[in-house]
Design a protein around this motif. Structure first.
Motif, PDB file in Angstrom:
ATOM      1  N   HIS A  11       1.416  -0.851   0.067  1.00 49.73           N
ATOM      2  CA  HIS A  11       0.427   0.325   0.291  1.00 49.73           C
ATOM      3  C   HIS A  11       1.127   1.315  -0.061  1.00 49.73           C
ATOM      4  O   HIS A  11       1.317   1.493   1.044  1.00 49.73           O
ATOM      5  N   GLY A  12       1.720   1.810  -0.907  1.00 46.21           N
ATOM      6  CA  GLY A  12       2.447   3.228  -1.258  1.00 46.21           C
ATOM      7  C   GLY A  12       3.561   2.124  -0.921  1.00 46.21           C
ATOM      8  O   GLY A  12       4.666   1.414  -1.392  1.00 46.21           O
ATOM      9  N   ARG A  13       4.232   3.123   0.290  1.00 45.82           N
ATOM     10  CA  ARG A  13       5.569   2.871   0.535  1.00 45.82           C
ATOM     11  C   ARG A  13       5.120   1.924   2.013  1.00 45.82           C
ATOM     12  O   ARG A  13       5.924   1.722   2.646  1.00 45.82           O
ATOM     13  N   HIS A  14       3.772   1.737   2.309  1.00 45.88           N
ATOM     14  CA  HIS A  14       4.061   1.037   3.862  1.00 45.88           C
ATOM     15  C   HIS A  14       3.472  -1.014   2.752  1.00 45.88           C
ATOM     16  O   HIS A  14       2.511  -1.107   1.623  1.00 45.88           O
ATOM     17  N   VAL A  15       3.929  -2.252   3.455  1.00 46.38           N
ATOM     18  CA  VAL A  15       3.093  -3.469   3.296  1.00 46.38           C
ATOM     19  C   VAL A  15       2.685  -3.835   4.011  1.00 46.38           C
ATOM     20  O   VAL A  15       3.672  -4.135   5.932  1.00 46.38           O
ATOM     21  N   GLU A  16       2.595  -5.304   3.717  1.00 46.88           N
ATOM     22  CA  GLU A  16       1.561  -6.071   5.107  1.00 46.88           C
ATOM     23  C   GLU A  16       1.958  -8.094   4.734  1.00 46.88           C
ATOM     24  O   GLU A  16       1.718  -7.644   3.649  1.00 46.88           O
ATOM     25  N   LEU A  17       2.444  -8.418   5.477  1.00 45.92           N
ATOM     26  CA  LEU A  17       3.147  -9.290   4.978  1.00 45.92           C
ATOM     27  C   LEU A  17       1.472 -10.590   5.737  1.00 45.92           C
ATOM     28  O   LEU A  17       0.619 -10.039   6.243  1.00 45.92           O
ATOM     29  N   SER A  18       1.790 -11.936   5.538  1.00 46.07           N
ATOM     30  CA  SER A  18       0.437 -12.138   5.632  1.00 46.07           C
ATOM     31  C   SER A  18       0.160 -13.137   7.021  1.00 46.07           C
ATOM     32  O   SER A  18      -0.958 -13.163   7.250  1.00 46.07           O
ATOM     33  N   ASN A  19       1.321 -13.153   7.557  1.00 49.50           N
ATOM     34  CA  ASN A  19       1.164 -13.431   8.199  1.00 49.50           C
ATOM     35  C   ASN A  19       0.383 -12.172   9.825  1.00 49.50           C
ATOM     36  O   ASN A  19       0.839 -11.840  11.483  1.00 49.50           O
ATOM     37  N   GLY A  20       0.571 -11.139   9.473  1.00 52.71           N
ATOM     38  CA  GLY A  20       0.245  -9.806   9.803  1.00 52.71           C
ATOM     39  C   GLY A  20       1.202  -8.879  10.542  1.00 52.71           C
ATOM     40  O   GLY A  20       0.894  -7.157  10.623  1.00 52.71           O
ATOM     41  N   ILE A  21       1.994  -8.894   9.978  1.00 52.55           N
ATOM     42  CA  ILE A  21       3.307  -8.360  10.387  1.00 52.55           C
ATOM     43  C   ILE A  21       3.276  -7.375   9.044  1.00 52.55           C
ATOM     44  O   ILE A  21       3.201  -7.479   8.499  1.00 52.55           O
ATOM     45  N   ARG A  22       3.791  -5.870   9.646  1.00 52.52           N
ATOM     46  CA  ARG A  22       3.826  -4.945   8.753  1.00 52.52           C
ATOM     47  C   ARG A  22       4.908  -4.377   8.489  1.00 52.52           C
ATOM     48  O   ARG A  22       6.051  -3.723   9.574  1.00 52.52           O
ATOM     49  N   GLY A  23       5.375  -3.665   8.110  1.00 50.08           N
ATOM     50  CA  GLY A  23       6.552  -2.171   7.022  1.00 50.08           C
ATOM     51  C   GLY A  23       6.086  -1.571   6.747  1.00 50.08           C
ATOM     52  O   GLY A  23       5.185  -1.301   5.714  1.00 50.08           O
ATOM     53  N   SER A  24       7.227  -0.377   6.910  1.00 52.07           N
ATOM     54  CA  SER A  24       7.253   1.250   6.245  1.00 52.07           C
ATOM     55  C   SER A  24       8.693   1.039   5.383  1.00 52.07           C
ATOM     56  O   SER A  24       9.703   0.948   5.842  1.00 52.07           O
ATOM     57  N   ASP A  25       8.212   1.762   4.458  1.00 46.13           N
ATOM     58  CA  ASP A  25       9.672   2.071   4.002  1.00 46.13           C
ATOM     59  C   ASP A  25      10.686   3.582   4.102  1.00 46.13           C
ATOM     60  O   ASP A  25       9.299   4.562   3.935  1.00 46.13           O
ATOM     61  N   LYS A  26      11.748   3.649   4.836  1.00 46.81           N
ATOM     62  CA  LYS A  26      11.554   5.040   5.766  1.00 46.81           C
ATOM     63  C   LYS A  26      13.085   4.793   4.644  1.00 46.81           C
ATOM     64  O   LYS A  26      14.205   4.524   5.317  1.00 46.81           O
ATOM     65  N   ASP A  27      13.138   5.636   3.844  1.00 47.47           N
ATOM     66  CA  ASP A  27      14.597   6.723   3.059  1.00 47.47           C
ATOM     67  C   ASP A  27      14.871   5.094   1.945  1.00 47.47           C
ATOM     68  O   ASP A  27      16.465   4.584   2.339  1.00 47.47           O
ATOM     69  N   GLY A  28      14.487   4.056   1.460  1.00 50.88           N
ATOM     70  CA  GLY A  28      15.076   3.067   1.209  1.00 50.88           C
ATOM     71  C   GLY A  28      15.519   2.074   2.709  1.00 50.88           C
ATOM     72  O   GLY A  28      15.265   0.789   2.022  1.00 50.88           O
ATOM     73  N   ARG A  29      15.350   1.610   3.312  1.00 46.90           N
ATOM     74  CA  ARG A  29      14.888   0.816   4.066  1.00 46.90           C
ATOM     75  C   ARG A  29      14.228   0.261   5.300  1.00 46.90           C
ATOM     76  O   ARG A  29      13.381   1.448   5.872  1.00 46.90           O
ATOM     77  N   LEU A  30      13.602  -0.652   5.415  1.00 46.90           N
ATOM     78  CA  LEU A  30      12.462  -1.000   6.153  1.00 46.90           C
ATOM     79  C   LEU A  30      12.393  -1.283   7.717  1.00 46.90           C
ATOM     80  O   LEU A  30      13.168  -1.706   8.220  1.00 46.90           O
ATOM     81  N   ILE A  31      11.493  -0.860   8.178  1.00 47.39           N
ATOM     82  CA  ILE A  31      11.121  -0.578   9.535  1.00 47.39           C
ATOM     83  C   ILE A  31       9.973  -1.647   8.908  1.00 47.39           C
ATOM     84  O   ILE A  31       8.470  -1.741   9.029  1.00 47.39           O
ATOM     85  N   TRP A  32       9.432  -2.578  10.250  1.00 49.75           N
ATOM     86  CA  TRP A  32       8.763  -2.938  11.152  1.00 49.75           C
ATOM     87  C   TRP A  32       8.089  -3.296  12.113  1.00 49.75           C
ATOM     88  O   TRP A  32       9.239  -3.273  12.882  1.00 49.75           O
ATOM     89  N   CYS A  33       7.023  -3.121  12.216  1.00 49.25           N
ATOM     90  CA  CYS A  33       6.197  -3.766  13.467  1.00 49.25           C
ATOM     91  C   CYS A  33       4.908  -4.878  13.723  1.00 49.25           C
ATOM     92  O   CYS A  33       4.811  -5.390  12.498  1.00 49.25           O
ATOM     93  N   SER A  34       4.950  -5.461  14.550  1.00 48.80           N
ATOM     94  CA  SER A  34       4.499  -6.918  14.775  1.00 48.80           C
ATOM     95  C   SER A  34       2.925  -6.416  14.596  1.00 48.80           C
ATOM     96  O   SER A  34       2.234  -5.250  14.257  1.00 48.80           O
ATOM     97  N   ALA A  35       2.315  -7.276  14.358  1.00 47.82           N
ATOM     98  CA  ALA A  35       0.184  -6.958  14.331  1.00 47.82           C
ATOM     99  C   ALA A  35      -0.106  -6.323  15.180  1.00 47.82           C
ATOM    100  O   ALA A  35      -1.016  -6.027  15.345  1.00 47.82           O
TER     101      ALA A  35
END
Length: 328
Positions: free
Chosen positions: A40-64
């Motif tokens: 979803h734009g610069r945000h992604v979501e894995l099928s296990n519920g974990i989500r990530g955001s693109d921070k200047d070319g580097r992904l930062i992840w958080c739990s569901a």
């Protein structure tokens, strides 16, 4: 033949750089861990519920549930349980070096513990004390959404007839973790309590769903997401079908115990609403009275009045007189 022939040859040392792992794309990370991914734009979501955001070319992840994990290497440690270097090696694995790397443990399949009649009676007593009506208990048990086990109730989600998620709600005072998902649960398949199809409510907890159905005479179909940050369920075909059939989707928001947490959960609910709007144009938010945290909390104080709930007769009557207490 010289002695050099018998000497053990040293294997070349392969140096792995953390930056190589942390600059991998989200799609590559999902591929490594054999997970589905939605962008979803610069945000992604894995099928296990974990989500990530693109921070200047580097992904930062958080739990569901919104708790921070970190960069790609931290995610690899989180998913595998390995120390830093083995996790980095797994993340950067290739066909040439894969046999020498540790194997990621397989995710355990979901298995529900069985309860007996004593557990059922104890679970019912707990829910009845919280104001849940007997009719709703019977309905939830009959459809398989509610299970009873030793010291807890389970709220169960399905794919057709397969059980794919189960959230545990313990009620014993000695329970160290009364609220948690059972191992192997997939939040893309939330528990659902069926009701009228033209209105759908989205709630965080299973007791919230039972409480809503206990208050309203003609309750809506109710989806138990497991948390404000959970969105993997929205795009699933069986869920999008429910959302598309509704004229209105209501997202039930909690009143949090701090301003910072309220801002965070409200933002997460807005992200839910943005995705739900792709299936149902009318998406509204609902808040409980200021004296209550959520629907389950307010159940005992508002029953049998339903003036706080959109679509209830009491709400519509007060609205027509201009005295509605709506938070819609």
């Amino acid at each position: 033949m010289s002695l050099a022939h018998f000497k053990r040859r040293k294997e070349p040392v392969v140096w792995l750089a953390a930056t190589d792992g942390n600059t991998l794309s989200a799609e590559r990370v999902a591929q490594v861990f054999e997970l589905g991914i939605r962008r979803h734009g610069r945000h992604v979501e894995l099928s296990n519920g974990i989500r990530g955001s693109d921070k200047d070319g580097r992904l930062i992840w958080c739990s569901a549930d919104g708790l921070g994990i970190g960069d790609n290497v931290a995610l690899a440690q989180h998913l595998t349980g390995f120390e830093f270097r083995p996790a980095l090696a797994f993340l950067l694995r290739s066909n040439s070096c894969e046999p020498s790397l540790p194997v990621v443990p397989k995710v355990k399949s979901l298995r529900l513990p069985r309860g007996g009649e004593v557990d059922r009676q104890a679970g019912r007593a707990y829910l009845l004390e919280r104001g849940i009506t007997l009719d709703v208990l019977n309905k939830a048990e009959d459809c398989g959404m509610l299970w009873h086990i030793d010291g807890a109730v389970l709220f169960v989600g399905y794919d057709c007839r397969r059980i794919l998620s189960a959230t545990r709600r313990g009620y014993l005072p000695t329970d160290p973790t009364p609220k948690r998902d059972l191992t192997g649960s997939d939040k893309a398949f939330p528990a659902i309590l069926q009701g009228r199809a033209d209105i759908v409510w989205v709630v965080e907890g299973g007791v919230d769903a039972l409480a809503l159905h206990s208050i309203l005479r003609d309750p809506p179909t109710t989806i138990v997401t497991g948390g404000s940050g959970c969105r993997s369920w929205i795009q699933m075909p069986h869920m999008s079908q429910i959302l598309s059939a509704a004229n209105n989707v209501v997202i039930a928001c909690d009143r949090e115990d701090s301003k910072e947490k309220q801002v965070r959960t409200d933002a997460q609910h807005r992200l839910q609403a943005d995705q739900i709007a792709g299936f149902c144009r009318k998406v509204t938010f609902w808040y409980p009275p200021t004296s209550s945290k959520d629907i389950a909390d307010m159940l005992l104080t508002v029953q049998p009045q339903t003036c706080f709930f959109p679509h209830s007769p009491e709400f519509q009557r007060r609205k027509s007189k201009g005295t509605s207490d709506s938070h819609e």
